[in-house]
Design a protein around this motif. Sequence first.
Motif, mmCIF file in Angstrom:
data_model
loop_
_atom_site.group_PDB
_atom_site.id
_atom_site.type_symbol
_atom_site.label_atom_id
_atom_site.label_comp_id
_atom_site.label_asym_id
_atom_site.label_seq_id
_atom_site.Cartn_x
_atom_site.Cartn_y
_atom_site.Cartn_z
ATOM 1 N N LYS A 1 0.626 -0.794 0.285
ATOM 2 C CA LYS A 1 -0.304 0.111 0.052
ATOM 3 C C LYS A 1 1.376 1.679 0.717
ATOM 4 O O LYS A 1 0.477 2.159 -0.713
ATOM 5 N N ALA A 2 1.671 1.787 0.878
ATOM 6 C CA ALA A 2 2.804 1.865 0.938
ATOM 7 C C ALA A 2 2.978 2.576 -0.930
ATOM 8 O O ALA A 2 3.516 3.654 -1.041
ATOM 9 N N GLY A 3 4.120 1.472 -1.607
ATOM 10 C CA GLY A 3 4.567 1.654 -2.327
ATOM 11 C C GLY A 3 3.264 2.569 -2.617
ATOM 12 O O GLY A 3 3.809 2.621 -4.800
ATOM 13 N N TYR B 1 5.532 -10.784 -4.279
ATOM 14 C CA TYR B 1 4.065 -10.210 -3.881
ATOM 15 C C TYR B 1 4.502 -8.205 -3.966
ATOM 16 O O TYR B 1 4.112 -8.151 -4.202
ATOM 17 N N ALA B 2 5.554 -8.780 -5.243
ATOM 18 C CA ALA B 2 5.767 -7.510 -5.405
ATOM 19 C C ALA B 2 5.563 -7.274 -6.502
ATOM 20 O O ALA B 2 6.474 -6.635 -7.425
ATOM 21 N N TRP B 3 4.267 -6.812 -6.620
ATOM 22 C CA TRP B 3 3.685 -5.706 -7.204
ATOM 23 C C TRP B 3 2.725 -4.991 -6.536
ATOM 24 O O TRP B 3 2.313 -5.129 -5.875
ATOM 25 N N ILE B 4 1.780 -4.035 -7.655
ATOM 26 C CA ILE B 4 0.813 -2.756 -6.978
ATOM 27 C C ILE B 4 0.054 -2.631 -8.204
ATOM 28 O O ILE B 4 0.516 -3.165 -9.087
ATOM 29 N N VAL B 5 -1.011 -2.555 -7.794
ATOM 30 C CA VAL B 5 -1.841 -2.297 -9.071
ATOM 31 C C VAL B 5 -1.957 -0.771 -9.413
ATOM 32 O O VAL B 5 -2.395 0.066 -7.738
#
Length: 1391
Positions: free
Chosen positions: A1054-1056, A1097-1101
């Motif tokens: 979330k921070a990213g 898990y190193a991805w963001i939407v």
Amino acid sequence: MAAAAAALERSFMEVCGFERESVRRFRDVTVNTGVPLPGGLRFPDSAGAFHYEESGKLLSVTSNRFIHWSTSGDSLQLMEQSLDANLLNNAVRLRFTNCTLLPGGVAIHETLNHVIILICTNQSVYRLVLPHPTRMYRSELVTELHLQSVFTDVGKLSLQDSAHSAIIPSSAGLTGTPSMSAVWLSHQGHAHYALASPSGGIVVLTLQPHDTRGAMAVVELKRSSVMKRISGWMPTAIRGEHSAADLAVSLAVREVEDDSFIFALCQDHRLRMWSLREQTCLLELDMLEHMPATKGPTRVSTLGHRLRLTVSASTGLLLCVYLSTPEQAQFTVLQLVATDNNRYNLEHMSTLNSTQETLVDFQLTSTDVWALLVDESNTTVVKYINFQHNCAAQWNQVFVQPPPEEEVHVEVDQDPRETYLDVLFNPMKFTASAILKALQIYRRGSDRLTDVSWDTLKKEVTVSVETELQSSITEFEFSQEEYRQLQVEFWSKFYSVCLQYQESVSTPLGLSVSCHTGLVCLLKKGLISFLLPCFAVDHLYLCSDQFLFSEEETPVTEDPEVARDVLQLVHCLHLISEAVSGPMAHEMEKALEHLESPARAAEVILEKLLSDSDDVMDDIQNILHDIRNPTAAMTVLQRELDLETDGDITEGATVTHGLNLNTRISVSQLYGSSVAVSLVCQAVARIAMTRAQLCRDMLVLQKLFVRCGDNVFPGGGAHLLQLQQDLIPRSVQLLSSYHVLQHVSQSLASSVPVDIIDANLQHLTVLELRDTPPLSSNMSVLSPQTVLELFYQTVARKLIICQMDCEQLVWSHMISSMVHLLAQLLWPSNPGFQFPECLMTNCQYTQLQEYVRLIGPWCQVNIGSCRFMLGQCYLANGEGHKALQCFQEAVTEVEKEEFLMRLTGPEDEEVAASSQRLQYYNKVLRLLEDVGLPELVIQLSSLAITEAVNDVSSQAALWTRIFKHHLDLGHNSEAYEALSQNPDNSMQLDCLRQLVVVLCERSQLQDLVQFSYVNLHDEVVGIIESRARGLDLLTHNYYELLYAFHINRHNYRKAGTVMCELAMRLGREVRTLLGLQKQVNCYLAALNCLRLIRPEYAWIVQPACGTMYERAGASPKRNSDGEFPSEPVKRQVDILELKDLEKEYFLSCSRLTLAQHHPPSAAIAGSASAVEMVSLLVQSGLFDSAVSLCLTFDLNLSPVFEGLSFKCIRLQFGGEESQNEAWSWLANNQLSSVVNTKESSATDEAWRLLSSYLDRFPCPNAGFHRCVLSKLLSHGVPLPDWLVKSYKAVDASSLLRLYLNFDLLDTASDLVIDYVDAVLGRGHADFGIERPLSATSLSGAWLPYTSIDQLLQKLADTQTSSRVYNKVRDKLDEYHHLLAASTHRRLACQS
């Protein structure tokens, strides 16, 4: 109203309407009619008054309006006053040069259109014609509080005009200065002046009507040959001069039909009646015949004889003759009776004996004789008697205003200066003019003071006395007691001077009684006072014992037995009153002021009386034994003293309800002038003072009853018990109540600064008590108001008028009702709370605080309201915690007291459903908020929550209020706690949103992040996200807050996401160097976040551009044009992995690099793509950054080589300026270090940079070389040898094609020849040919025949190139010949 009706008309009390102005504002008018020299005697000062005919009519403009005057030597002072309105320009002083005003020489008459003043001096006569009040205003209905007086334009009158003045001619028959006069206006408008000749007889001067012209007529009245006597008709022949016995000592005139009857009381004690028309003496009567003791030849002095007359519809014309002898004085009332043949007779009606005081003036009405006298001690005495129905010939008393005490008693614990100042500036003691005159004498001729304010006068007095005191001190050391004695001495000296001047201004000059309203006035030298009917209990206490001779004189009860006991009880009270000394009275006053026990003070006074006045106490005890039922008598007196009512006197239907508009407006003006205000309030003060003394004496007497015990109550234990348990406590309460009334009637109102008024107005608006505070329009700098006057003027008068029957303006009824109702409004034990509310409304906080202090210990009515008012006072004085305590104490009475119920009155139905206590708390909380006391708001709100157990909405509002003020005070943890306690979700979210915003603005992010937010986590995130997306990025740090919020909770994805979103917005919205720096940091923070997560898990939407970042606050249902969208909005999302973020990071770094090198480009670089950034970097000369960006995003390097080539071209042909500029961008690119033997230029370095790039980044088929050469050739730049050599080694055929494209035939021909030679083995290494053609082997190279053919064709077509063509052709033939030989040999070998 029942108590008001108990006011007796058998006794009156005087109330001085003090004009507390330092200088009475008279306009001076000097009248000079040409009288050459002063002449005649100076007559005693006199005064009189004129009452308008319609002064008793409610709807008249002259209601309660009158004019009074006073004469002194050559001066006539005229003043018009009204009890209903303030009159402007109402005072004038006329000075008649070289003349002296005669006794009886002033009269005022009114006609339909004018007010006419007739004046007679010893040498001249005058007539003033003024407009009538009914002709001065546009409407008969006057609504203004300030009106112009009839004297407004008196300065414009020409009194020297012969039509309005005349000098008394020497031929008028006067042998000296007239001693007496009478003036009147006839029905026809003639002005008559009757003068008593010193030698006897009467001279009448007549001026024609003011609107006609004509000479003055002079008539001398002589005794005719026929006179009418009481004993019958007697023919007489009188000739010759008048004798001294005919000298008139008093004159009176009355018009009867067309004739004027002049009554003259002569020096021979005879009363003569003259007819002006007939010029004859119609009647003569020896007045000594009505004095039995002086019948006979004895003659007495006529110095004090007076004559007055009146006319009434019932009795006709009445005369009253006052005769004074050394032995006795009497008033004789006669009635003029007409007989046959126009003959008249004087019938005796009554003879009234009087005491031997000196008569100043007296008035005759249709029923009464009023007398104003002065006794041997120069004390004013006023009395009156009904001459028709008073069989006992008993004069009724008038209790005059007592003069100030001759000495001021200063107690040991009192400051002499403060004590004397309190007495001097008491509103009922001294006039300002008396103090000012005393001050001017005391200052010994210093600068005269004029028009000083009340406060300034007080300061001047203090300074003068203290200065005199200091100047008299010769020693350097004084004991405190010695200095105190000096203070008393000097203040007593000044006080004695004030007494003298106060006595001077209080000298009585005349008496006036209105036949229209019954108003009775005492006209004094410096002021005017009014006589008010006494109430029954005041009459009993003030009346002398000799006047209370029978039970019939006790109007407080109808029971004769009780009446007898009441009289005995009052007699005891008189004895106690006379025995109580000043120190004893001060003992009680001190107890009341210090809230000590009055009963205990009464015991102390009783002890002193028993020890000091044995004879008096013995007399009292003897009288007590004669009282049969003392408790019943005391109960009757206490009932009369008690002003308590069953309900609020202002409630219910009013008397004025149903009246027409004109009547209501007229009623609203009644008793509204400053004179009436002072009069009514001083009447209340006088009554309060009198009854306080009565209650004090009764309490002392009750204590004596208790001491005597069975000696007074034989076998009456029940009476003694009633006395101790009921009567004494009631007397204590009555005494305390009247002390409070006395205090408020003497306490001066404070002047209020404008800022305090504004603040108070705001507070009243918060409390919803009054829209605007009432303004004291009559308040003058020179006329300080008491708080009672302020209350009467702003509130009480309107309330009282609504309760009164005002159809007939009868003075005795109106003033009694007014005073009684005002006292009831002030009575502390009554439910009405208008007085404290008025003090609060008018910012009189000190006086209100003192009022509440005085009634607090004993008054059981309006307890909560008083606590609330005390809280208001504390608030105004800045004592917030005391105020809060008072507000809390008042809450228990909210449902009981009218004021608090009105304070908490519901505004609508929804509010009405809430409890009154909660409404009270809400009002107080709003008040505390308005004052600015957040700590107290929090404290009171916490208390109010306990009252709102079942009211969720109120609880939510209170918790919201607590949250707000904790937040304002910086109590962040307490604010969060209050937020979490709020039961209303919507209010909780509002508070949460405010918490986030405020802490962000204060940069208190640590607190904001560390709160637990139980069950509020998503709401907090949503609020911060909403704020972040809706506000400016550089001025608010909500994204950083949200990042810290997620980091603190280890939610790195979330921070990213937050940092990535911020970086994208920065690129679009903040296209500045600072924005690009923040963008780089954001991408770097996002990378750090993802690197902390496991790789899978190193991805963001990330929402795609255009779907997430709508306008802040935009409607989800409508588009930017306000229309409904055709289809629902479909949101798209992108999955960003670590490598994607790394690319974005690198791109943002490139943008930053560009902006740092060239700041203006930051505006377009913020959202530029990688391809666009390559072009921007190349343009700025940042070739290393452009190359890195191309390598990162797998982009073609051609734009880089083209751009660098162009830079080289510009440098090749540029001047020195271009060379200097090139060094800046060359410095931003990393060059290989090469040792040069000579100094290189910027052009050389640029070519070297290009060469290094070609070496570092080889391209299949030499595409970059071709790109560079194309650029150079397109600009016509000669190709560098190293570049051609390099390209030949890579792709000579492409080089040939370029030459052909740019028509470089010669160069192309040379290239072909060299290339063929290389194939043939001559210089083959330059073209990168490893195995050339030889006789024994074939070459691995090939010739670009197509391009060679094109070259040959162009050479053939060019006539000037034949030599070159042949040369190329020969070289090709050579190649072909060798190739053929090699081929045959190879074939031969194979075969």
